[in-house]
Design a protein around this motif. Structure first.
Motif, PDB file in Angstrom:
ATOM      1  N   THR A   3      -6.341  -0.187   6.164  1.00  0.00           N
ATOM      2  CA  THR A   3      -5.153   0.469   5.616  1.00  0.00           C
ATOM      3  C   THR A   3      -5.292   0.710   4.122  1.00  0.00           C
ATOM      4  O   THR A   3      -4.932   1.788   3.626  1.00  0.00           O
ATOM      5  CB  THR A   3      -3.899  -0.382   5.894  1.00  0.00           C
ATOM      6  N   LEU A   4      -5.817  -0.264   3.401  1.00  0.00           N
ATOM      7  CA  LEU A   4      -6.026  -0.069   1.969  1.00  0.00           C
ATOM      8  C   LEU A   4      -6.998   1.076   1.726  1.00  0.00           C
ATOM      9  O   LEU A   4      -6.821   1.884   0.806  1.00  0.00           O
ATOM     10  CB  LEU A   4      -6.545  -1.352   1.320  1.00  0.00           C
ATOM     11  N   GLY A   5      -8.030   1.157   2.569  1.00  0.00           N
ATOM     12  CA  GLY A   5      -8.987   2.249   2.449  1.00  0.00           C
ATOM     13  C   GLY A   5      -8.348   3.600   2.734  1.00  0.00           C
ATOM     14  O   GLY A   5      -8.599   4.585   2.034  1.00  0.00           O
ATOM     15  N   MET A   6      -7.508   3.656   3.759  1.00  0.00           N
ATOM     16  CA  MET A   6      -6.827   4.903   4.126  1.00  0.00           C
ATOM     17  C   MET A   6      -5.989   5.436   2.971  1.00  0.00           C
ATOM     18  O   MET A   6      -5.905   6.644   2.734  1.00  0.00           O
ATOM     19  CB  MET A   6      -5.928   4.660   5.339  1.00  0.00           C
ATOM     20  N   LEU A   7      -5.368   4.522   2.218  1.00  0.00           N
ATOM     21  CA  LEU A   7      -4.480   4.918   1.129  1.00  0.00           C
ATOM     22  C   LEU A   7      -5.196   4.969  -0.224  1.00  0.00           C
ATOM     23  O   LEU A   7      -4.569   5.207  -1.259  1.00  0.00           O
ATOM     24  CB  LEU A   7      -3.288   3.965   1.051  1.00  0.00           C
ATOM     25  N   GLY A   8      -6.505   4.717  -0.207  1.00  0.00           N
ATOM     26  CA  GLY A   8      -7.286   4.813  -1.437  1.00  0.00           C
ATOM     27  C   GLY A   8      -6.987   3.738  -2.456  1.00  0.00           C
ATOM     28  O   GLY A   8      -7.106   3.975  -3.674  1.00  0.00           O
ATOM     29  N   ILE A   9      -6.640   2.547  -1.998  1.00  0.00           N
ATOM     30  CA  ILE A   9      -6.284   1.475  -2.938  1.00  0.00           C
ATOM     31  C   ILE A   9      -7.053   0.184  -2.647  1.00  0.00           C
ATOM     32  O   ILE A   9      -6.599  -0.909  -2.995  1.00  0.00           O
ATOM     33  CB  ILE A   9      -4.760   1.192  -2.923  1.00  0.00           C
ATOM     34  N   SER A  10      -8.241   0.299  -2.043  1.00  0.00           N
ATOM     35  CA  SER A  10      -9.044  -0.890  -1.759  1.00  0.00           C
ATOM     36  C   SER A  10      -9.359  -1.667  -3.033  1.00  0.00           C
ATOM     37  O   SER A  10      -9.437  -2.905  -3.016  1.00  0.00           O
ATOM     38  CB  SER A  10     -10.351  -0.493  -1.064  1.00  0.00           C
ATOM     39  N   VAL A  51       1.071   0.656  -1.847  1.00  0.00           N
ATOM     40  CA  VAL A  51       0.969  -0.696  -1.294  1.00  0.00           C
ATOM     41  C   VAL A  51       2.092  -0.932  -0.287  1.00  0.00           C
ATOM     42  O   VAL A  51       1.876  -1.492   0.798  1.00  0.00           O
ATOM     43  CB  VAL A  51       1.024  -1.757  -2.417  1.00  0.00           C
ATOM     44  N   ALA A  52       3.301  -0.496  -0.625  1.00  0.00           N
ATOM     45  CA  ALA A  52       4.443  -0.677   0.277  1.00  0.00           C
ATOM     46  C   ALA A  52       4.230   0.085   1.583  1.00  0.00           C
ATOM     47  O   ALA A  52       4.527  -0.429   2.673  1.00  0.00           O
ATOM     48  CB  ALA A  52       5.726  -0.224  -0.408  1.00  0.00           C
ATOM     49  N   ILE A  53       3.703   1.294   1.498  1.00  0.00           N
ATOM     50  CA  ILE A  53       3.423   2.078   2.706  1.00  0.00           C
ATOM     51  C   ILE A  53       2.305   1.423   3.506  1.00  0.00           C
ATOM     52  O   ILE A  53       2.357   1.356   4.744  1.00  0.00           O
ATOM     53  CB  ILE A  53       3.062   3.527   2.326  1.00  0.00           C
ATOM     54  N   ALA A  54       1.305   0.879   2.806  1.00  0.00           N
ATOM     55  CA  ALA A  54       0.199   0.195   3.487  1.00  0.00           C
ATOM     56  C   ALA A  54       0.711  -0.982   4.307  1.00  0.00           C
ATOM     57  O   ALA A  54       0.219  -1.250   5.413  1.00  0.00           O
ATOM     58  CB  ALA A  54      -0.835  -0.277   2.470  1.00  0.00           C
TER      59      ALA A  54
END
Length: 271
Positions: free
Chosen positions: A124-131, A149-152
């Motif tokens: 999920t973090l990868g999907m949202l580009g925030i790994s 982060v909240a959406i993740a």
């Protein structure tokens, strides 16, 4: 997943002097791999409508169907896992010491094993580009990062549909566009997406269909060009521009998205 609401009605404080009928006989559906944009003025019933989709608010009358099944017959925990809901300014609910722990909270509550939780968080973090933010404190992030982060945290629960209430509110234009790309990505992954927004130009860019709410009723539901051109008083700037030029020049048609509108206007006016 297919979400359908049939003849939905909701009354706040029923049977009292302060009773308010917030929804009146609303019927619509959301298909898998589709983005439904919900628009309308303040008090039109937008938010009241979408919180019925996972029965966070139960209807006074009418039905909510999930793949044809009455949502009231489902366990609430399962329903809310399958239909994720992200409120406006969801970052206010972030609480864990790190981003990774915050996103892991929901999957842990599902009773998943540690390996599956780690997999979901990483994916999920990868999907949202925030790994790269995994070990950071969510409270030290920018507004746009907190929103992701909240959406993740909701996506890590594995929903088949997601409802986003004003997901870009308060964000700068660049961050807003990045988040809209995330919304497009969810659709491309096959999810049903419902996005509520007061920003008509934003809805014009991402929605496959539009529901225009007015005084608790679904005034129009359909393709963006059908809804916006039939109701220009509730249309984005792109449609207003096309209508103004189209009154004088033939061939403008009914563009909705910004790039399409610019291309059509350049061609028609250049000719």
């Amino acid at each position: 997943m297919r979400i359908e609401v049939k003849n939905l009605r909701h009354v706040y404080s029923p049977g009292t002097d302060s009773a308010v009928e917030a929804l009146r006989d609303v019927s619509l559906s959301v298909e898998g791999g589709e983005i439904l944009g919900v628009v309308g003025g303040t008090g039109s019933g937008k938010s009241t409508l979408v919180v019925h989709m996972n029965l966070l608010l139960e209807p006074t009358s009418g039905e909510v169907l999930i793949d044809g099944m009455d949502a009231r017959a489902m366990k609430k925990s399962e329903l809310r896992r399958r239909v994720g809901l992200v409120f406006q300014f969801p970052e206010s609910a972030l609480f864990a010491p790190t981003v990774e722990e915050d996103v892991a909270f929901g999957p842990c509550r599902l009773g998943l094993d540690e390996e599956e939780v780690r997999r979901r968080v990483s994916e999920t973090l990868g999907m949202l580009g925030i790994s790269h933010l995994a070990s950071r404190s969510p409270h030290a992030l920018s507004g746009g990062e907190k929103r992701r982060v909240a959406i993740a945290g909701v996506l890590a629960m594995g929903p088949e549909a997601i409802v986003l209430d004003e997901p870009t509110a308060g964000l700068d234009p660049a961050t807003r566009e990045e988040l809209l790309d995330v919304v497009r990505g969810l659709k491309n992954a096959g999810m049903s997406v419902v996005i509520v927004s007061h920003d008509l130009d934003e809805i014009a860019e991402v929605a496959d269909r539009v529901c225009l709410m007015e005084r608790g009723e679904a005034k129009a539901v359909g393709a963006p060009e059908d809804v916006f051109y039939e109701h220009p008083e509730n249309a984005p700037d792109t449609v207003r521009a096309a209508l103004a030029v189209g009154e004088r020049l033939p061939g403008v048609g009914r563009p909705v998205r910004f790039a399409e509108t610019v291309e059509v206007l350049e061609r028609v006016m250049g000719g």
